[in-house]
Design a protein around this motif. Structure first.
Motif, PDB file in Angstrom:
ATOM      1  N   GLU A   1       0.923  -1.390  -0.120  1.00 21.95           N
ATOM      2  CA  GLU A   1      -0.064  -0.178   0.136  1.00 21.95           C
ATOM      3  C   GLU A   1       0.936   1.047   0.082  1.00 21.95           C
ATOM      4  OE1 GLU A   1      -3.366   2.141   0.128  1.00 21.95           O
ATOM      5  OE2 GLU A   1      -3.187   0.519  -0.464  1.00 21.95           O
ATOM      6  N   VAL A   2       1.981   0.803   0.605  1.00 20.41           N
ATOM      7  CA  VAL A   2       2.707   2.167   0.709  1.00 20.41           C
ATOM      8  C   VAL A   2       3.616   2.848  -0.203  1.00 20.41           C
ATOM      9  CG1 VAL A   2       4.779   3.740   1.911  1.00 20.41           C
ATOM     10  CG2 VAL A   2       2.982   2.161   3.729  1.00 20.41           C
ATOM     11  N   LEU A   3       4.177   1.408  -1.093  1.00 23.10           N
ATOM     12  CA  LEU A   3       4.946   1.874  -2.151  1.00 23.10           C
ATOM     13  C   LEU A   3       3.646   2.008  -3.628  1.00 23.10           C
ATOM     14  CD1 LEU A   3       7.226  -0.799  -3.112  1.00 23.10           C
ATOM     15  CD2 LEU A   3       7.684   0.848  -2.836  1.00 23.10           C
ATOM     16  N   PHE A   4       2.515   2.188  -3.259  1.00 22.46           N
ATOM     17  CA  PHE A   4       1.555   2.647  -4.611  1.00 22.46           C
ATOM     18  C   PHE A   4       1.244   3.618  -4.347  1.00 22.46           C
ATOM     19  CE2 PHE A   4      -3.509   2.713  -4.945  1.00 22.46           C
ATOM     20  CZ  PHE A   4      -3.849   2.383  -6.032  1.00 22.46           C
ATOM     21  N   VAL A   5       0.782   4.351  -2.979  1.00 22.00           N
ATOM     22  CA  VAL A   5       0.803   5.479  -2.910  1.00 22.00           C
ATOM     23  C   VAL A   5       1.709   6.195  -3.094  1.00 22.00           C
ATOM     24  CG1 VAL A   5      -0.104   6.777  -0.952  1.00 22.00           C
ATOM     25  CG2 VAL A   5      -1.598   5.067  -0.807  1.00 22.00           C
TER      26      VAL A   5
ATOM     27  N   ALA B   1       3.807   5.922  -5.402  1.00 24.12           N
ATOM     28  CA  ALA B   1       3.728   5.895  -6.609  1.00 24.12           C
ATOM     29  C   ALA B   1       2.499   6.948  -6.830  1.00 24.12           C
ATOM     30  CB  ALA B   1       3.793   4.719  -7.661  1.00 24.12           C
ATOM     31  N   GLY B   2       1.547   7.266  -6.850  1.00 19.11           N
ATOM     32  CA  GLY B   2       0.248   8.041  -6.970  1.00 19.11           C
ATOM     33  C   GLY B   2       0.606   9.909  -7.008  1.00 19.11           C
ATOM     34  N   ASP B   3       1.477   9.015  -5.964  1.00 17.72           N
ATOM     35  CA  ASP B   3       2.009  10.794  -5.335  1.00 17.72           C
ATOM     36  C   ASP B   3       3.208  11.067  -6.193  1.00 17.72           C
ATOM     37  OD1 ASP B   3      -0.573  11.083  -4.056  1.00 17.72           O
ATOM     38  OD2 ASP B   3       0.522  10.827  -2.213  1.00 17.72           O
ATOM     39  N   ASP B   4       3.590  10.192  -7.344  1.00 17.22           N
ATOM     40  CA  ASP B   4       5.194  11.089  -7.589  1.00 17.22           C
ATOM     41  C   ASP B   4       6.274  10.770  -7.004  1.00 17.22           C
ATOM     42  OD1 ASP B   4       3.661  11.685 -10.497  1.00 17.22           O
ATOM     43  OD2 ASP B   4       3.107  12.748  -9.790  1.00 17.22           O
ATOM     44  N   ASP B   5       6.546  10.176  -6.477  1.00 18.53           N
ATOM     45  CA  ASP B   5       8.265  10.065  -5.223  1.00 18.53           C
ATOM     46  C   ASP B   5       8.106   8.666  -5.388  1.00 18.53           C
ATOM     47  OD1 ASP B   5       7.060  12.492  -3.805  1.00 18.53           O
ATOM     48  OD2 ASP B   5       5.836  11.831  -3.062  1.00 18.53           O
ATOM     49  N   MET B   6       7.261   7.501  -6.362  1.00 19.11           N
ATOM     50  CA  MET B   6       7.610   6.475  -7.161  1.00 19.11           C
ATOM     51  C   MET B   6       7.618   5.996  -8.713  1.00 19.11           C
ATOM     52  SD  MET B   6       9.432   4.340  -4.468  1.00 19.11           S
ATOM     53  CE  MET B   6       9.255   4.007  -2.091  1.00 19.11           C
ATOM     54  N   PRO B   7       8.526   5.538  -9.024  1.00 18.93           N
ATOM     55  CA  PRO B   7       8.145   5.820 -10.246  1.00 18.93           C
ATOM     56  C   PRO B   7       7.551   4.422 -10.695  1.00 18.93           C
ATOM     57  CG  PRO B   7      10.631   4.864  -9.890  1.00 18.93           C
ATOM     58  CD  PRO B   7       9.332   5.095  -8.537  1.00 18.93           C
ATOM     59  N   ARG B   8       6.173   5.220 -11.801  1.00 16.07           N
ATOM     60  CA  ARG B   8       4.407   5.826 -12.454  1.00 16.07           C
ATOM     61  C   ARG B   8       4.693   3.939 -11.917  1.00 16.07           C
ATOM     62  NH1 ARG B   8       5.149  10.403 -16.570  1.00 16.07           N
ATOM     63  NH2 ARG B   8       5.133  12.325 -14.946  1.00 16.07           N
ATOM     64  N   PHE B   9       5.293   3.540 -12.622  1.00 13.28           N
ATOM     65  CA  PHE B   9       5.129   1.164 -13.035  1.00 13.28           C
ATOM     66  C   PHE B   9       4.206   0.605 -12.135  1.00 13.28           C
ATOM     67  CE2 PHE B   9       9.397   1.275 -12.312  1.00 13.28           C
ATOM     68  CZ  PHE B   9       9.453   0.685 -11.499  1.00 13.28           C
ATOM     69  N   LEU B  10       5.081   1.900 -10.230  1.00  5.19           N
ATOM     70  CA  LEU B  10       4.640   0.625  -9.141  1.00  5.19           C
ATOM     71  C   LEU B  10       3.054   1.169  -9.047  1.00  5.19           C
ATOM     72  CD1 LEU B  10       7.341   1.550  -6.761  1.00  5.19           C
ATOM     73  CD2 LEU B  10       6.616  -0.900  -7.271  1.00  5.19           C
ATOM     74  N   ALA B  11       2.321   1.950  -9.477  1.00  2.08           N
ATOM     75  CA  ALA B  11       0.798   2.017  -9.596  1.00  2.08           C
ATOM     76  C   ALA B  11      -0.184   1.488  -9.818  1.00  2.08           C
ATOM     77  CB  ALA B  11       0.874   3.948  -9.647  1.00  2.08           C
ATOM     78  N   ARG B  12       0.201   0.641 -10.927  1.00  2.00           N
ATOM     79  CA  ARG B  12      -0.252   0.001 -11.743  1.00  2.00           C
ATOM     80  C   ARG B  12      -1.201  -1.262 -11.166  1.00  2.00           C
ATOM     81  NH1 ARG B  12       4.079  -2.236 -16.184  1.00  2.00           N
ATOM     82  NH2 ARG B  12       4.660   0.309 -16.985  1.00  2.00           N
ATOM     83  N   VAL B  13      -2.590  -1.455 -11.015  1.00  2.00           N
ATOM     84  CA  VAL B  13      -3.313  -2.503 -10.004  1.00  2.00           C
ATOM     85  C   VAL B  13      -4.283  -3.266 -11.341  1.00  2.00           C
ATOM     86  CG1 VAL B  13      -4.309  -0.382  -9.175  1.00  2.00           C
ATOM     87  CG2 VAL B  13      -5.396  -0.791 -10.738  1.00  2.00           C
TER      88      VAL B  13
ATOM     89  N   ALA C   1      -7.363  -6.603 -12.240  1.00  2.00           N
ATOM     90  CA  ALA C   1      -9.132  -6.162 -11.936  1.00  2.00           C
ATOM     91  C   ALA C   1      -9.200  -6.030 -10.781  1.00  2.00           C
ATOM     92  CB  ALA C   1      -8.927  -7.308 -12.930  1.00  2.00           C
ATOM     93  N   ARG C   2      -8.467  -6.048  -9.875  1.00  2.00           N
ATOM     94  CA  ARG C   2      -8.686  -5.931  -8.488  1.00  2.00           C
ATOM     95  C   ARG C   2      -8.754  -5.363  -7.343  1.00  2.00           C
ATOM     96  NH1 ARG C   2     -11.842 -10.904  -6.172  1.00  2.00           N
ATOM     97  NH2 ARG C   2     -11.557 -12.725  -7.621  1.00  2.00           N
ATOM     98  N   THR C   3      -8.145  -4.320  -8.658  1.00  2.00           N
ATOM     99  CA  THR C   3      -7.609  -2.828  -7.677  1.00  2.00           C
ATOM    100  C   THR C   3      -6.367  -3.342  -6.836  1.00  2.00           C
ATOM    101  OG1 THR C   3      -9.065  -2.988  -6.092  1.00  2.00           O
ATOM    102  CG2 THR C   3     -10.064  -2.068  -8.218  1.00  2.00           C
ATOM    103  N   VAL C   4      -6.012  -4.323  -6.847  1.00  2.00           N
ATOM    104  CA  VAL C   4      -4.556  -4.544  -6.327  1.00  2.00           C
ATOM    105  C   VAL C   4      -3.695  -4.271  -6.841  1.00  2.00           C
ATOM    106  CG1 VAL C   4      -2.723  -6.761  -4.758  1.00  2.00           C
ATOM    107  CG2 VAL C   4      -5.571  -6.680  -5.180  1.00  2.00           C
ATOM    108  N   PRO C   5      -2.355  -3.627  -6.444  1.00  2.00           N
ATOM    109  CA  PRO C   5      -1.082  -2.719  -6.801  1.00  2.00           C
ATOM    110  C   PRO C   5      -0.826  -4.381  -6.893  1.00  2.00           C
ATOM    111  CG  PRO C   5      -1.324  -2.582  -4.207  1.00  2.00           C
ATOM    112  CD  PRO C   5      -2.810  -2.897  -4.714  1.00  2.00           C
ATOM    113  N   VAL C   6      -0.533  -4.478  -7.972  1.00  2.00           N
ATOM    114  CA  VAL C   6       0.365  -5.798  -8.444  1.00  2.00           C
ATOM    115  C   VAL C   6       1.755  -5.121  -8.476  1.00  2.00           C
ATOM    116  CG1 VAL C   6      -0.863  -5.334 -11.038  1.00  2.00           C
ATOM    117  CG2 VAL C   6      -0.006  -7.267 -10.194  1.00  2.00           C
ATOM    118  N   VAL C   7       2.312  -4.400  -9.524  1.00  2.00           N
ATOM    119  CA  VAL C   7       3.562  -3.802  -9.079  1.00  2.00           C
ATOM    120  C   VAL C   7       4.146  -4.353  -7.793  1.00  2.00           C
ATOM    121  CG1 VAL C   7       5.398  -2.786 -10.494  1.00  2.00           C
ATOM    122  CG2 VAL C   7       3.558  -3.711 -11.236  1.00  2.00           C
ATOM    123  N   ALA C   8       3.698  -3.380  -6.758  1.00  2.00           N
ATOM    124  CA  ALA C   8       3.571  -2.934  -5.507  1.00  2.00           C
ATOM    125  C   ALA C   8       4.246  -4.597  -4.380  1.00  2.00           C
ATOM    126  CB  ALA C   8       3.242  -1.914  -4.981  1.00  2.00           C
TER     127      ALA C   8
END
Length: 479
Positions: A309-313, A315-327, A329-336
């Motif tokens: 969850e921390v990696l995902f958020v 990434a969403g705030d542009d403090d981690m690479p964008r690929f870590l924000a990918r989810v 179909a179940r909205t799970v941050p799969v890359v994180a």
């Protein structure tokens, strides 16, 4: 880039959030308390240690409660507070350090499970043999695919597991009250031969242990975006903390009334098992061992969720690479989640070279977590000092909350000093290469890598990493 939107409704009620906090804190640590305290001190030192840890962590719990009210727009608490208060790079350090701490802590869970099995199956040894690491690897990836099925589903499982693992611990406490020997407790009260050391030294020796068992106190804050009611975040944090403090202190103190301190110090981990066995017989060891496995698996699930969850958020705030924000179909941050599992796997392999894998992972996990905690407490202190939000929200509470934040900041800073320089240097070894993710993120946004003071901080981190690597190579730092 804005934070990724998910279709997950705000459906976690107070009970579920509280279970996330309790489930995060009640893991491997509680089962190791009798030996860890027996090695360091006696009953008096234990009471003082729990009073200090309880006060410090309670203040930290209040900090998370207050910040949840004053900064409701900040999700993933620990990381978000550091960034809001002290800039992008320290926000990244907080997120990355918290994530790494969770991963290292998860490795300690697998080590303890295999150490438990090693009592009947010698091939698992102390949890860091090749067969132990191979079996752990199978379960690590099994949990990985379970988490990918959905955050809400995993959280529901965690609530059930939390109840299942707390019951045997409470049973341990209640039963041992009937076997409690006042004479043994009196002999242990002063610490036995540990009394040759000053009381301050005895108490200090327990500090990292108390930090480790309280890790996860921010569980409700991390999941703030799922909370049904915003005020439930703070309530869940306080309820969860008070519950586990009572459990941890009780496990420690009743053990001092069962076995002499010198014997407690020599027990094999998980030490709750032989303590219970000495009172009720061989079935006690099996009972605690089963409870440990359930407890640790539940804590592993909770920590995996929070780490991703921390990696995902971030990434969403542009403090981690964008690929870590990918989810998925179940909205799970799969890359994180995948990054989390990979780091857990790497640290598992490192335990093959550790003399005492459980103690090493316990202390490194604690040291990594203290920096994010310190930054969150310092942010609350900054809000009070600058009066930000106090004109609009509960202005009369400023002095009280300023004192709370001050105590929490002092406590976490003191814990970093207690951890010792070797664990700070090991943390630098993790932070330095991890900064690559921060640089990738800054490049994606076309922003300057560092401000001048951030460049200095990064330089200090590089120097610390070099010294740490040199210490490992020369044997001055051991794992």
């Amino acid at each position: 880039m804005t934070r990724p939107e998910t279709t997950t409704a705000k459906t976690m009620p107070l009970l579920t959030l509280t279970a996330m906090v309790v489930g995060s804190m009640v893991g491997a640590g509680v089962f190791s308390l009798p030996r860890n305290f027996g090695q360091a001190t006696g009953g008096l030192g234990a009471l003082i240690a729990w009073a200090i840890a309880g006060t410090g962590m309670l203040m930290l719990a209040f900090v998370f409660q207050n910040l949840a009210v004053r900064k409701p727009e900040l999700d993933a608490g620990v990381y978000a507070y550091a960034k809001a208060g002290f800039g992008d790079y320290l926000g990244f350090i907080s997120a990355f350090g918290y994530w790494a701490s969770a991963c290292v802590g998860n490795v300690s869970y697998w080590v303890l499970i295999k150490s438990t099995l090693g009592q009947v199956l010698p091939i698992f040894g102390a949890g860091n043999t090749v067969p132990a690491v191979l079996l752990s690897t199978v379960f690590v990836w099994a949990f990985h695919f379970m988490v990918l099925r959905g955050v809400q589903e995993a959280a529901a499982i965690n609530k059930i597991v939390t109840i299942a693992k707390v019951v045997p611990i409470l049973f341990f406490i209640i039963v041992l009250l009937f076997y409690f020997d006042p004479g043994v407790f009196a002999d242990n009260f002063w610490g036995g031969d540990a009394y040759s050391e000053s009381l301050f030294t005895q108490v200090r020796s327990t500090m990292l242990v108390t930090v480790f068992v309280f890790l996860g106190i921010e569980g409700a804050s991390v999941y703030s975006r799922y909370a049904r009611k915003r005020e439930d975040i703070g309530r869940a944090t306080i309820l969860g903390f008070l519950s586990v403090l009572a459990i941890f202190a009780s496990v420690t103190m009743v053990s001092f009334g069962i076995i002499p301190r010198a014997e407690l110090a020599g027990l094999q981990q998980p030490s709750m098992s032989p303590v219970f066995e000495s009172a009720v017989g061989p079935w006690g060891a099996w009972f605690i061992s089963i409870g440990l496995i359930v407890s640790v698996l539940g804590a592993y699930l909770a920590w995996t969720l929070m780490a991703a969850e921390v990696l995902f958020v971030a990434a969403g705030d542009d403090d981690m690479p964008r690929f870590l924000a990918r989810v998925n179909a179940r909205t799970v941050p799969v890359v994180a989640v995948t990054f989390t599992t990979v780091l857990i796997q790497l640290v598992l392999l490192i335990t093959l070279f550790s003399d005492d894998a459980f103690t090493f992972t316990l202390k490194l996990c604690s040291a990594l977590s203290l920096v994010p905690y310190l930054l969150a407490a310092a942010y609350a202190l900054k809000l009070g000092a600058t009066r930000e939000t106090y004109a609009e929200i509960r202005p009369r509470d400023r002095v009280r909350e300023l004192v709370i934040a001050g105590i929490a900041t002092f406590y976490t800073a003191f814990m970093i000093v207690v951890a010792g320089p070797e664990f700070l240097l090991l943390s630098c070894i993790i932070y330095a290469p991890g900064t690559i993710l921060f640089l990738v993120s800054r490049r994606e946004q076309g922003k300057k890598f560092f401000t001048p003071w951030e460049a200095i901080l990064f330089g200090i981190t590089i120097v610390g990493a070099v010294i740490g690597i040199a210490g490992l190579a020369t044997g001055l730092i051991s794992i």
